[in-house]
Design an enzyme around this catalytic site. Structure first.
Site, short mmCIF file in Angstrom:
data_model
loop_
_atom_site.label_atom_id
_atom_site.label_comp_id
_atom_site.label_asym_id
_atom_site.label_seq_id
_atom_site.Cartn_x
_atom_site.Cartn_y
_atom_site.Cartn_z
N TYR A 110 0.21 -0.22 10.79
CA TYR A 110 0.02 -0.48 9.08
C TYR A 110 0.82 -0.07 8.45
O TYR A 110 1.47 -1.18 7.80
CB TYR A 110 -1.52 1.13 9.48
CG TYR A 110 -1.85 0.40 7.48
CD1 TYR A 110 -2.48 -1.10 7.29
CD2 TYR A 110 -1.80 0.95 6.63
CE1 TYR A 110 -2.90 -1.08 5.71
CE2 TYR A 110 -2.24 0.66 5.54
CZ TYR A 110 -2.65 -0.73 4.89
OH TYR A 110 -3.19 -0.78 3.88
N SER B 63 0.67 -1.27 0.32
CA SER B 63 -0.41 0.11 0.09
C SER B 63 0.77 1.20 -0.24
O SER B 63 2.15 1.31 1.00
CB SER B 63 -0.66 -0.28 1.56
OG SER B 63 -1.10 1.12 1.45
#
Length: 310
Positions: free
Chosen positions: A184, A158
């Site tokens: 994350y 990501s």
């Protein structure tokens, strides 16, 4: 090293990318294939004739998706297997049960910005699920991937990797205050570093791994974000459909243009620019995420963590 470009781009869909690809006789595993990008990736790969295994936590949901894929593609070679990436025993059961070669492994499953949580081993939940689980899965399936002679791994990362490098001295937030987005970010950095080192380490087996950035897509992944730092601020024109979001994964998994190519980061169906500072939204890959020394260190750290869990 020349950057890889393709005829596809931001608006291309997974179906566009797979047009004309024939994977009959090939075997594929897609993690997190019971919804969202994973389900679409599995659907399109099944449409190429591949035998696809949906590796999912919720088997009932996976069975529903598999039936729908079989109905829409006509491909009956759909299999569903339970896989909990936060549970080393579940991963071991999956890899032990696998028989025969594996041609493509799509490490798609993930969690994003979830509340503070730890595994039984004391691992931070996002790092454990997004990286360690997929690391254990890939290493456990190494021989099956090597048997193909041209195995490919897709590591779904990501642009959120730019939120944090791996904080080596405190990966699992044992001392620093938990921050869902930093957790994350480092897990997504790990996804890229894994692709770099897997390609180097397994070169003699002709296994290649590449990381991909699907884009900004609204799926169940965002259930914890509530418009937070990692999901807000994306212009409407940069939001993709699920079909567009799965395109780069399918490209990396199937395209003849990527034969023998590994250790790279792709976005919008092309290799992304390496950045030393954050640039335009969703663009580029941080240099620390493709650093070979960091990739080797992560591999060693990951092996040690998993060994301690035994």
């Amino acid at each position: 090293m020349t950057s890889i470009t393709t005829p596809y781009g931001f608006s291309s869909t997974a179906a566009d990318v797979a047009q004309g690809i024939d994977l009959t006789g090939r075997r594929v595993v897609v993690t997190g294939a019971s919804s969202g990008l994973g389900a679409e990736t599995a659907r399109v790969l099944a449409g190429t004739g591949a035998a696809v295994t949906l590796a999912v936590r919720d088997v009932a949901a996976g069975e529903r998706v598999a039936k729908d894929i079989a109905d829409t593609t006509g491909n009956q070679e759909l299999h569903v297997a339970r896989l909990d990436l936060a549970d080393p025993a579940s991963i071991a059961a999956f890899t032990t049960a696998w028989q025969g070669p594996l041609h493509i492994l799509v490490n798609n499953a993930g969690v994003m910005a979830c509340p503070e949580r730890y595994t039984e081993q004391g691992w931070e939940w996002q790092f454990a699920t997004n990286h360690l689980g997929h690391f254990a899965l890939a290493t456990g399936l190494h021989d099956a991937l090597a048997a193909d002679g041209a195995g490919r791994i897709v590591s779904v990362s990501s642009s959120g990797h730019q939120l944090s490098p791996i904080v080596w001295d405190d990966v699992h937030f044992a001392f620093r205050r938990y921050d869902a987005w930093l957790a994350y970010g480092q897990s997504k950095s790990a996804n890229v570093l894994f692709a770099v080192e897997a390609t180097r380490r397994w070169a003699d087996d002709n296994i290649t791994a590449n990381a991909v950035m699907p884009g900004a897509i609204y799926t169940n992944l965002q259930r914890h974000t509530e418009g937070g730092r990692g999901s807000g601020g994306v212009p409407a024109e940069l939001i993709k459909t699920v079909g567009q979001g799965a395109a780069t994964s399918v490209l990396v998994a199937t395209s003849p243009l990527l034969e023998g190519i590994g250790g790279r980061y792709f976005a919008d169906c092309a290799e992304a620019e390496v950045l030393d500072r954050r640039g335009a939204p969703l663009q580029g890959v941080a240099r620390y995420a493709v650093d070979p020394a960091g990739a080797r260190r992560l591999w060693t750290v990951s092996e040690e963590m998993l060994a301690d869990a035994d």
